[in-house]
Design a protein around this motif. Structure first.
Motif, mmCIF file in Angstrom:
data_model
loop_
_atom_site.group_PDB
_atom_site.id
_atom_site.type_symbol
_atom_site.label_atom_id
_atom_site.label_comp_id
_atom_site.label_asym_id
_atom_site.label_seq_id
_atom_site.Cartn_x
_atom_site.Cartn_y
_atom_site.Cartn_z
ATOM 1 N N VAL A 125 61.994 -20.562 -55.136
ATOM 2 C CA VAL A 125 62.691 -19.310 -55.362
ATOM 3 C C VAL A 125 63.785 -19.557 -56.394
ATOM 4 O O VAL A 125 64.683 -20.365 -56.168
ATOM 5 C CB VAL A 125 63.309 -18.764 -54.058
ATOM 6 N N THR A 126 63.713 -18.900 -57.532
ATOM 7 C CA THR A 126 64.701 -19.112 -58.588
ATOM 8 C C THR A 126 65.647 -17.919 -58.698
ATOM 9 O O THR A 126 65.288 -16.787 -58.355
ATOM 10 C CB THR A 126 64.017 -19.313 -59.948
ATOM 11 N N ASP A 127 66.854 -18.201 -59.194
ATOM 12 C CA ASP A 127 67.828 -17.135 -59.388
ATOM 13 C C ASP A 127 67.304 -16.097 -60.376
ATOM 14 O O ASP A 127 67.550 -14.895 -60.221
ATOM 15 C CB ASP A 127 69.143 -17.711 -59.901
ATOM 16 N N GLU A 128 66.587 -16.558 -61.397
ATOM 17 C CA GLU A 128 66.082 -15.639 -62.418
ATOM 18 C C GLU A 128 65.113 -14.617 -61.813
ATOM 19 O O GLU A 128 65.159 -13.422 -62.137
ATOM 20 C CB GLU A 128 65.377 -16.419 -63.537
ATOM 21 N N GLU A 129 64.232 -15.097 -60.925
ATOM 22 C CA GLU A 129 63.282 -14.191 -60.275
ATOM 23 C C GLU A 129 64.008 -13.193 -59.380
ATOM 24 O O GLU A 129 63.670 -12.005 -59.345
ATOM 25 C CB GLU A 129 62.280 -14.997 -59.445
ATOM 26 N N LEU A 130 65.003 -13.692 -58.638
ATOM 27 C CA LEU A 130 65.759 -12.810 -57.747
ATOM 28 C C LEU A 130 66.495 -11.735 -58.540
ATOM 29 O O LEU A 130 66.471 -10.557 -58.176
ATOM 30 C CB LEU A 130 66.763 -13.623 -56.926
ATOM 31 N N VAL A 131 67.135 -12.148 -59.621
ATOM 32 C CA VAL A 131 67.878 -11.189 -60.441
ATOM 33 C C VAL A 131 66.935 -10.130 -61.010
ATOM 34 O O VAL A 131 67.231 -8.930 -60.992
ATOM 35 C CB VAL A 131 68.621 -11.912 -61.586
ATOM 36 N N SER A 132 65.772 -10.561 -61.499
ATOM 37 C CA SER A 132 64.809 -9.634 -62.079
ATOM 38 C C SER A 132 64.342 -8.597 -61.063
ATOM 39 O O SER A 132 64.320 -7.385 -61.342
ATOM 40 C CB SER A 132 63.609 -10.413 -62.629
ATOM 41 N N LYS A 133 63.972 -9.059 -59.860
ATOM 42 C CA LYS A 133 63.471 -8.128 -58.838
ATOM 43 C C LYS A 133 64.582 -7.235 -58.289
ATOM 44 O O LYS A 133 64.372 -6.033 -58.044
ATOM 45 C CB LYS A 133 62.804 -8.908 -57.716
ATOM 46 N N LEU A 134 65.764 -7.817 -58.103
ATOM 47 C CA LEU A 134 66.877 -7.010 -57.594
ATOM 48 C C LEU A 134 67.287 -5.943 -58.606
ATOM 49 O O LEU A 134 67.615 -4.819 -58.230
ATOM 50 C CB LEU A 134 68.072 -7.903 -57.259
ATOM 51 N N ARG A 135 67.262 -6.302 -59.878
ATOM 52 C CA ARG A 135 67.590 -5.305 -60.906
ATOM 53 C C ARG A 135 66.549 -4.202 -60.961
ATOM 54 O O ARG A 135 66.888 -3.030 -61.178
ATOM 55 C CB ARG A 135 67.709 -5.987 -62.271
ATOM 56 N N SER A 136 65.297 -4.555 -60.747
ATOM 57 C CA SER A 136 64.240 -3.541 -60.712
ATOM 58 C C SER A 136 64.478 -2.570 -59.559
ATOM 59 O O SER A 136 64.389 -1.342 -59.730
ATOM 60 C CB SER A 136 62.874 -4.214 -60.565
ATOM 61 N N ALA A 137 64.804 -3.120 -58.375
ATOM 62 C CA ALA A 137 65.093 -2.267 -57.213
ATOM 63 C C ALA A 137 66.337 -1.436 -57.455
ATOM 64 O O ALA A 137 66.382 -0.244 -57.123
ATOM 65 C CB ALA A 137 65.254 -3.129 -55.964
ATOM 66 N N ARG A 138 67.373 -2.066 -58.046
ATOM 67 C CA ARG A 138 68.617 -1.340 -58.318
ATOM 68 C C ARG A 138 68.380 -0.174 -59.273
ATOM 69 O O ARG A 138 68.875 0.936 -59.045
ATOM 70 C CB ARG A 138 69.636 -2.294 -58.927
ATOM 71 N N ASP A 139 67.636 -0.418 -60.358
ATOM 72 C CA ASP A 139 67.408 0.633 -61.347
ATOM 73 C C ASP A 139 66.639 1.804 -60.743
ATOM 74 O O ASP A 139 66.944 2.971 -61.018
ATOM 75 C CB ASP A 139 66.649 0.069 -62.550
ATOM 76 N N ARG A 140 65.640 1.488 -59.923
ATOM 77 C CA ARG A 140 64.868 2.565 -59.285
ATOM 78 C C ARG A 140 65.723 3.341 -58.295
ATOM 79 O O ARG A 140 65.649 4.568 -58.221
ATOM 80 C CB ARG A 140 63.641 1.984 -58.590
ATOM 81 N N LEU A 141 66.525 2.608 -57.526
ATOM 82 C CA LEU A 141 67.404 3.281 -56.561
ATOM 83 C C LEU A 141 68.462 4.114 -57.276
ATOM 84 O O LEU A 141 68.798 5.216 -56.829
ATOM 85 C CB LEU A 141 68.083 2.247 -55.665
ATOM 86 N N SER A 142 68.999 3.595 -58.377
ATOM 87 C CA SER A 142 70.004 4.342 -59.139
ATOM 88 C C SER A 142 69.430 5.666 -59.615
ATOM 89 O O SER A 142 70.105 6.705 -59.585
ATOM 90 C CB SER A 142 70.488 3.515 -60.337
ATOM 91 N N GLU A 143 68.185 5.628 -60.046
ATOM 92 C CA GLU A 143 67.528 6.849 -60.511
ATOM 93 C C GLU A 143 67.348 7.837 -59.360
ATOM 94 O O GLU A 143 67.605 9.039 -59.505
ATOM 95 C CB GLU A 143 66.171 6.495 -61.117
#
Length: 454
Positions: free
Chosen positions: A187-205
Motif C-alpha cells: 500500500v503506497t501513499d501515492e495510491e492512497l492519495v489518488s483514490k482519496l482525491r477521487s472520492a473527495r472530488d466526487r463527494l465535493s460535486e
C-alpha cells in the motif's frame, strides 16, 4: 410487519375516482369481504396484475361501483400482497370504502407506511423512498426531475460508486494492518492519495449540487428592493401573475413586505416585495424600510430595481454599495422612457444587469435567464441524481469532511490505522445516507413526514 393496512391513496378533495390501497398478508382476503366481482369470482382466485369490475359494500347500506386491482407479493409497491379499490371519488364514497376495509380486518395506515414497507422489504433504497414524497410535493420542473432521478436510483448509484472507492482503500489498509508479514500488495501513499482525491472530488460535486438543489426543493428567498416608485410592485405583480401589491405613482405606497411563491421556468422564488428604501420621517414607513433591509440581509437572491428615467440618488448608491457582494441582479426598469440613469456606477458594482419595462412586460425573458445564471441553477442537471433533502446533504457533507481529514492525516505522515478511522467514518456516513445503516428513529422520522396513503 404490523398487520394489514388500508388508506385512501388519492387526494381528499372530490374527484372522478378515489382509490383505497390495502397492503399486507391479509390484503386480498380483506378486499374479498368488501368487494364483489360481477363475474362471481373471488379476488383470491386472480393472479397478480389483474383487475376486476364489481361493487364495494359496507355498513349503513353503502354500495358503489368499483374496480379492484390485485398485486401479488413480492411484485407490488410495498413488496406485500396489495389490492387497490377504485370507486367514485366523492368524499362519502372513499370514506365509506375505507371504513368497510377497516371493519373487514385492516387497520388505518400511518403516514408514509406504504413506502416505509417498500423500503423495509427491499423494494427501494432510502434515497428512493425519500424521493417519493419529493415527487408528490414538487413545486417545479427541476424539483420534479431531481426527485424522479432519485426514484430511479441514480443518486443511490452515485453514492455506491463513491463508497466502493473508500471500501477498497479500507480493505487494503485493514489487510496491511492485520497481516503485515503476509505477502500482500504494498500500500503506497501515492495510491492512497489518488483514490482519496477521487472520492473527495466526487463527494465535493455531490455536496455542491446538493446545496444548490435545496434552492430548487425549498424555493429561493428572493427580495425585490429599491427606492420608492421604481416599479417594485409592478414587477411583483407581473411575476406572480396577480395584483398582489398596490401600484400607484405615489412614493412609499408599499409600507411592508408582501410575500408570494412564484414559479419561474420550474424554479420557485419565494418573492418579497419590500417597502421603498429611502430616508424618511414617517414612522410607519421607517418600520417598513427597516424590515426591507432585514429581508435583504437574509435573502438568497436580490432583485434590485432602478428607474432608468431618473439619475441615481444617494439612496440608490447606498443600496448598490450594500448589496454588491451578494447574489444580486440589477434591474433597470422603465426603459420605455427617456434614459437619465448613470449606468456606469451600477456596472462597476454589479455583474448581472437586466433592462426591462415591467409596465409593458419588456425584458422579462432576459430576467428569467439571469435568475438561473446568478443562482448557478443553469449548471445543475437535476436529472443526474442529486441530493434532494437536508438529511442527505448532512450525511454527504460528513463523509466529505472525513475524506478531507484522511488526506490531511496522510500529508502529516499519520499512521495508516489513524487514516483508516476517518475512512471508516466516511463509509458509515454514506451507508446512513443510503439507508443501509440507519437507526429506526431516523427511519420513523423520515416517513412521518409523508402523507397518509403513500
Amino acid at each position: 410487519m404490523n398487520g394489514t393496512i388500508a388508506a385512501i391513496a388519492t387526494g381528499q378533495d372530490p374527484g372522478g375516482i378515489g382509490t383505497i390501497r390495502i397492503s399486507g398478508s391479509d390484503a386480498i382476503s380483506v378486499a374479498d369481504k368488501v368487494f364483489s366481482c360481477v363475474s362471481g369470482r373471488k379476488l383470491s382466485s386472480l393472479e397478480g396484475y389483474r383487475a376486476a369490475y364489481g361493487k364495494v359494500t359496507g355498513s349503513d347500506s353503502f354500495c358503489d361501483e368499483a374496480v379492484a386491482l390485485v398485486f401479488r407479493a413480492p411484485h407490488s409497491y410495498t413488496g406485500e400482497d396489495v389490492v387497490e379499490i377504485s370507486c367514485h371519488g366523492g368524499r362519502y364514497s372513499t370514506a365509506m370504502t375505507l371504513k368497510a376495509c377497516i371493519n373487514a380486518g385492516a387497520r388505518p395506515a400511518e403516514a408514509g407506511e406504504f413506502t416505509k414497507r417498500a423500503f423495509e422489504n427491499g423494494k427501494m433504497s432510502l434515497t428512493q423512498a425519500e424521493s417519493v414524497m419529493n415527487i408528490v410535493s414538487a413545486a417545479g420542473r427541476q424539483s420534479a426531475a431531481a426527485a424522479m432521478a432519485a426514484r430511479d436510483g441514480k443518486l443511490a448509484k452515485r453514492i455506491e460508486d463513491i463508497r466502493k472507492i473508500l471500501t477498497e482503500i479500507d480493505a487494503a489498509l485493514a489487510a496491511w494492518s492485520d497481516f503485515p508479514d503476509d505477502d500482500l500488495p504494498v500500500v503506497t501513499d501515492e495510491e492512497l492519495v489518488s483514490k482519496l482525491r477521487s472520492a473527495r472530488d466526487r463527494l465535493s460535486e455531490v455536496v455542491e449540487e446538493g446545496r444548490k438543489a435545496t434552492l430548487i426543493n425549498e424555493g429561493i428567498n428572493t427580495v425585490i428592493c429599491g427606492r420608492p416608485n421604481v416599479g417594485k410592485s409592478t414587477l411583483m405583480n407581473l411575476l406572480s401573475g396577480k395584483e398582489k401589491s398596490i401600484v400607484t405613482d405615489i412614493p412609499g405606497t408599499t409600507r411592508d413586505t408582501v410575500d408570494e411563491a412564484v414559479n419561474i421556468d420550474g424554479c420557485v422564488l419565494l418573492l418579497s416585495d419590500t417597502a421603498g428604501i429611502r430616508e424618511t420621517n414617517d414612522k410607519v414607513e421607517t418600520i417598513g424600510v427597516q424590515r426591507a433591509l432585514k429581508s435583504i440581509d437574509n435573502a438568497q437572491l436580490i432583485l434590485a430595481i432602478f428607474d432608468a428615467s431618473q439619475p441615481l440618488d444617494k439612496d440608490d448608491i447606498s443600496l448598490i454599495d450594500s448589496i454588491c457582494d451578494k447574489p444580486v441582479i440589477a434591474i433597470i426598469n422603465k426603459v420605455d422612457k427617456e434614459k437619465n440613469i448613470n449606468e456606469e456606477y451600477i456596472k462597476n458594482k454589479i455583474k448581472h444587469i437586466v433592462y426591462i419595462s415591467a409596465k409593458n412586460e419588456i425584458g422579462i425573458d432576459q430576467l428569467r435567464r439571469e435568475i438561473f445564471s446568478v443562482t448557478e441553477l443553469e449548471k445543475l442537471d437535476a436529472s443526474s441524481g442529486i441530493i434532494i433533502n437536508e438529511r442527505q446533504l448532512f450525511c454527504a457533507s460528513n463523509a466529505l469532511d472525513c475524506v478531507n481529514m484522511a488526506l490531511d492525516d496522510l500529508a502529516a505522515n499519520m499512521t495508516y490505522d489513524a487514516i483508516n478511522v476517518s475512512i471508516d467514518n466516511a463509509i458509515e456516513s454514506l451507508l446512513e445516507l443510503s439507508g443501509e445503516r440507519v437507526s429506526d428513529v431516523v427511519v420513523d422520522e423520515i416517513f412521518s413526514k409523508f402523507c397518509i396513503g403513500k
